[in-house]
Design a protein around this motif. Structure first.
Motif, PDB file in Angstrom:
ATOM      1  N   SER A   1      -2.823   2.008  11.639  1.00 34.82           N
ATOM      2  CA  SER A   1      -2.364   1.297  10.065  1.00 34.82           C
ATOM      3  C   SER A   1      -2.927   2.027   8.905  1.00 34.82           C
ATOM      4  O   SER A   1      -2.651   1.833   8.128  1.00 34.82           O
ATOM      5  CB  SER A   1      -2.611  -0.231   9.878  1.00 34.82           C
ATOM      6  N   ARG A   2      -3.857   3.081   9.068  1.00 32.22           N
ATOM      7  CA  ARG A   2      -4.215   4.100   8.582  1.00 32.22           C
ATOM      8  C   ARG A   2      -3.061   4.757   7.262  1.00 32.22           C
ATOM      9  O   ARG A   2      -1.933   5.292   7.567  1.00 32.22           O
ATOM     10  CB  ARG A   2      -5.396   5.156   8.819  1.00 32.22           C
ATOM     11  N   VAL A   3      -3.185   4.723   5.695  1.00 29.58           N
ATOM     12  CA  VAL A   3      -2.534   4.986   5.294  1.00 29.58           C
ATOM     13  C   VAL A   3      -2.742   6.578   4.384  1.00 29.58           C
ATOM     14  O   VAL A   3      -3.911   6.429   3.772  1.00 29.58           O
ATOM     15  CB  VAL A   3      -1.464   3.867   3.640  1.00 29.58           C
ATOM     16  N   ASP A   4      -2.508   7.570   3.840  1.00 31.88           N
ATOM     17  CA  ASP A   4      -3.270   8.835   3.339  1.00 31.88           C
ATOM     18  C   ASP A   4      -3.290   8.219   2.400  1.00 31.88           C
ATOM     19  O   ASP A   4      -2.149   7.758   1.050  1.00 31.88           O
ATOM     20  CB  ASP A   4      -1.684   9.856   4.012  1.00 31.88           C
ATOM     21  N   ASP A   5      -4.466   8.813   1.506  1.00 30.89           N
ATOM     22  CA  ASP A   5      -4.107   8.244  -0.052  1.00 30.89           C
ATOM     23  C   ASP A   5      -3.922   8.838  -0.907  1.00 30.89           C
ATOM     24  O   ASP A   5      -2.736   8.833  -2.174  1.00 30.89           O
ATOM     25  CB  ASP A   5      -5.586   8.808  -0.521  1.00 30.89           C
TER      26      ASP A   5
ATOM     27  N   PRO B   1       2.648   6.115   6.151  1.00 31.25           N
ATOM     28  CA  PRO B   1       0.582   6.143   7.408  1.00 31.25           C
ATOM     29  C   PRO B   1       1.118   7.015   8.285  1.00 31.25           C
ATOM     30  O   PRO B   1       2.024   7.204   9.137  1.00 31.25           O
ATOM     31  CB  PRO B   1       2.166   4.900   8.053  1.00 31.25           C
TER      32      PRO B   1
ATOM     33  N   VAL C   1      -1.472   8.491  10.964  1.00 31.42           N
ATOM     34  CA  VAL C   1      -1.424   8.855  12.018  1.00 31.42           C
ATOM     35  C   VAL C   1      -0.490   8.555  12.562  1.00 31.42           C
ATOM     36  O   VAL C   1      -0.246   8.717  13.325  1.00 31.42           O
ATOM     37  CB  VAL C   1      -2.546   8.117  11.417  1.00 31.42           C
TER      38      VAL C   1
ATOM     39  N   ASN D   1      -1.657  -2.971  11.198  1.00 26.55           N
ATOM     40  CA  ASN D   1      -1.432  -4.279   9.880  1.00 26.55           C
ATOM     41  C   ASN D   1      -2.446  -5.664  10.905  1.00 26.55           C
ATOM     42  O   ASN D   1      -3.173  -6.123   9.849  1.00 26.55           O
ATOM     43  CB  ASN D   1      -0.972  -4.039   9.160  1.00 26.55           C
TER      44      ASN D   1
ATOM     45  N   TYR E   1       3.442   0.747  12.398  1.00 26.88           N
ATOM     46  CA  TYR E   1       1.977   0.408  10.848  1.00 26.88           C
ATOM     47  C   TYR E   1       1.805  -0.633  11.158  1.00 26.88           C
ATOM     48  O   TYR E   1       0.896  -1.177  10.199  1.00 26.88           O
ATOM     49  CB  TYR E   1       2.341   1.026   9.655  1.00 26.88           C
TER      50      TYR E   1
ATOM     51  N   ASN F   1       0.962  -1.642   0.012  1.00 30.68           N
ATOM     52  CA  ASN F   1       0.065  -0.005   0.108  1.00 30.68           C
ATOM     53  C   ASN F   1       1.307   1.705  -0.325  1.00 30.68           C
ATOM     54  O   ASN F   1       0.427   2.467  -0.331  1.00 30.68           O
ATOM     55  CB  ASN F   1      -0.823   0.319   1.296  1.00 30.68           C
TER      56      ASN F   1
ATOM     57  N   ARG G   1      -5.510  -1.016  14.965  1.00 28.46           N
ATOM     58  CA  ARG G   1      -4.897  -0.875  13.979  1.00 28.46           C
ATOM     59  C   ARG G   1      -5.461   0.105  13.528  1.00 28.46           C
ATOM     60  O   ARG G   1      -5.683   0.638  12.209  1.00 28.46           O
ATOM     61  CB  ARG G   1      -6.978  -1.915  13.194  1.00 28.46           C
ATOM     62  N   TYR G   2      -6.588   1.465  14.612  1.00 35.05           N
ATOM     63  CA  TYR G   2      -6.571   2.953  13.319  1.00 35.05           C
ATOM     64  C   TYR G   2      -5.038   3.406  13.280  1.00 35.05           C
ATOM     65  O   TYR G   2      -4.288   3.977  12.256  1.00 35.05           O
ATOM     66  CB  TYR G   2      -6.738   3.071  14.869  1.00 35.05           C
TER      67      TYR G   2
END
Length: 630
Positions: free
Chosen positions: A362-366, A371, A373, A353, A349, A26, A359-360
């Motif tokens: 592990s968010r990846v910026d579009d 990573p 957060v 993941n 991350y 990702n 799990r919050y």
């Protein structure tokens, strides 16, 4: 299956990775070998060069600090070779955390990941403190004087004053990292180049102004022998040199940042091993040369603990040169800070993941594909540590976590190199082999000491796993005897000598048993040389250096691990991505509980094979996952 057995299965379950999708990510793949090598050099060549060398030389080792760096460097090179092999095998974000997870199970994977978070948080905070100190020295220490006068912190266990400059620099680097790894890499490459030029300047100066008498100062010339040692090359004895090596090991922390970027490298299976070896070679030569220069320019007891290199130039009368060195130090510490902070969110991350931490994270910026957060939270955490703690309070605690991570990586390489190449997971937790497949004691002894097979089997694989576990315990006991019974051995006391010899013989027998087993090197683009000897030597040095650290360090480390275990047993073990797989297996067992044992086992095996065909993450032909039997 009992509750205890199922709980054990949860602790030992291993991360599945699908080789067919090993390079999918990702994150954005944009780094090459040059970027990685500069990242390794920049992340490593910072605080150890500009701060730790002076502290260890003055307070612990004297001129023998050069040997302290040599010993720490050897330990790092051995660990680096193990990292290089694993980086080629598993080019995933998370570094040692992932390596341990796929090899020795989830619990050890969490332990290593949690320690890596500690390593990078403390590394970032200590580098930021060093950066602030060097920058403040250019301003005549006005910031420190102001803070000490108006906002002192008179509390035990924290710094004398809050370092707001260190806090700001950490948040600034965090902002750079949030934009993207390629942009961060460009920043790192420029500052690393400046740092390398300054290192060469220091080495040339040492050749011109060296005074070799400083390596053999007589005790009568020492101002205060009670606190400054006995002079000579080993003013604090060889024990001081080894204690210095345990601290100097911190100086080599940073090359593993290369491995954490496995999902952001264009050709990870080739670039990661090459970058690790190149960066470690340059860093070792730099540390060895600069520590020699320091102790040849200034008597070891005159070294400045906070900014030793500028002080050394001031000592020899080159006032103008101290500004050049300070600029280089600021650049070097900036890249070291980046190198410490870059892998931190990637470890978080990877763990998030997998569900081992929340799990919050592990968010990846579009847009930036970073990573976001995890980067923001880790930056704030590191900034607060830099705000309230001094370098000396941080370094030893960081070393113990890093040494443990390096030890587990060595263990993982050893186990995986001898793994049975079945291409399918072994289902020993679902059924026990019949009498015709159960190896006898003679079979085991024969395989241990007279193996003539050319390919690994389940028996040879199990022998290596158990022998490695026993070997780790033996090395720990042997190092404990060497350290805590040092005076008894020196005085020739019979019990200490017999104990050391017995443990040494057991270690050699275990090593021999491992060396007789066939290795599996199929599909490797890079492999560590001299296996099993190299990882075992690495384990020995790492464990020895861990035991040389202070009791207070072990207490603080225990507190950190207690916090981690609360998170794992309260959240991670129940929310792990592998928990779903385990529940599926338990469901299959329940459905087949009334069948004949062989038929039931075959049904479960067919189910696993079906899952594999549908894309279950099995690292076929490279990382066969073996779930231990009860």
């Amino acid at each position: 299956m009992t509750i205890c057995h199922r709980f054990k299965q949860r602790l030992l379950r291993k991360k599945y990775i699908d080789f067919a999708y090993i390079e999918e990510s990702n994150l954005k793949r944009c780094l090459d070998t040059i970027d990685l090598t500069a990242l390794g050099i920049g992340g490593t060549l910072g605080t150890g060069l500009y701060v730790i060398a002076g502290q260890v030389g003055k307070e612990v080792a004297g001129p023998s600090v050069v040997l302290s760096f040599l010993i720490a460097g050897i330990a790092s090179v051995l660990s680096g070779l193990c990292y290089a092999e694993f980086g080629a095998r598993v080019p995933r974000a998370g570094s040692a955390y992932v390596y341990a997870y796929v090899t020795v199970g989830e619990l050890w994977g969490f332990v290593i990941g949690w320690n890596m978070i500690l390593e990078y948080v403390i590394g970032s905070a200590s580098v930021a403190r060093g950066w602030s100190g060097y920058f403040d020295s250019m301003l005549g220490e006005n910031l420190e004087n102001f803070s000490m006068k108006y906002i002192p912190m008179n509390m035990p266990g924290i710094a004398a004053y809050p370092d707001f400059l260190a806090f700001v620099i950490v948040l600034s680097v965090t902002a750079i990292l949030m934009v993207g790894v390629k942009e961060s890499s460009r920043f790192n490459n420029v500052f690393t180049s400046i740092n390398m030029v300054v290192v060469l300047f220091i080495l040339v100066t040492a050749v011109l102004k060296a005074n070799f008498y400083y390596w053999d100062i007589q005790v009568e010339d020492i101002p205060d022998p009670e606190t400054q040692g006995d002079g000579g090359f080993f003013p604090f004895g060889f024990s001081g040199t080894m204690s210095g090596a345990a601290t100097c090991f911190y100086a080599f922390v940073g090359f593993d940042a290369i491995a954490t970027t496995g999902e952001e490298v264009k050709n990870p299976q080739q670039a990661i091993p090459v970058s690790i070896l190149l960066s470690l070679t340059f860093v070792f030569l730099s540390y060895f040369g600069v520590s020699s220069a320091l102790t040849l320019l200034v008597p070891y007891y005159e070294l400045d603990s906070g900014a030793p290199i500028p002080h050394a130039f001031q000592y020899i009368g080159w006032e103008w040169a101290r500004y050049i060195v300070t600029i280089g130090a600021v650049c070097g510490l900036s890249t070291s800070l980046l190198g410490s902070m870059l892998p931190l969110p990637r470890v978080i991350y990877a763990m998030a993941n997998d569900g081992l931490v929340f799990r919050y994270f592990s968010r990846v910026d579009d847009n930036y594909r970073t990573p976001l957060v995890a980067t923001a939270v880790s930056g704030i955490f590191a900034g607060l540590m830099a705000l309230f703690f001094e370098i000396k309070q941080l370094v030893d605690m960081m070393s113990i976590g890093t040494l443990l991570a390096y030890t587990i990586v060595s263990v993982c390489v050893l186990i995986l190199r001898y793994e049975c190449d079945t291409g399918k997971p072994t289902l020993s937790h679902l059924h026990h082999p019949g009498p015709d497949t159960t190896p006898t004691l003679l079979d085991v002894l024969g395989q241990c000491f007279a193996s003539n097979t050319s390919t690994p089997s389940e028996l040879s694989s199990s022998i290596v796993t158990y022998a490695t576990s026993i070997l780790g315990a033996l090395i720990f006991m042997f190092c404990s005897v060497m350290i805590f019974a040092e005076s008894n051995l020196a005085h020739g006391e019979w019990w200490a000598i017999i104990l050391a010899i017995t443990l040494g013989i057991c270690i050699l027998v275990s090593l021999y048993a491992i060396s007789k087993q066939p290795q599996n090197t199929r599909g490797l683009t890079f492999k560590a040389p001299a296996v099993p000897l190299l990882p075992i030597i690495s384990m020995f040095i790492n464990i020895y250096l861990m035991l040389k650290l202070s009791y207070a360090t072990w207490i603080r480390f225990s507190i950190w691990m207690s916090i981690g275990f609360c998170i794992y047993f309260g959240y991670g073990i129940w929310n792990s991505s592998e928990e779903l797989r385990l529940k599926e297996t338990f469901a299959n067992e329940a459905l087949n509980s009334d069948d004949d044992s062989d038929d039931g086992a075959e049904a479960v095996k067919m189910n696993v094979d079906k899952t594999d065909n549908e894309g279950a993450p099995l690292l076929s032909n490279m990382l066969p996952i073996i779930i231990e039997s009860d």
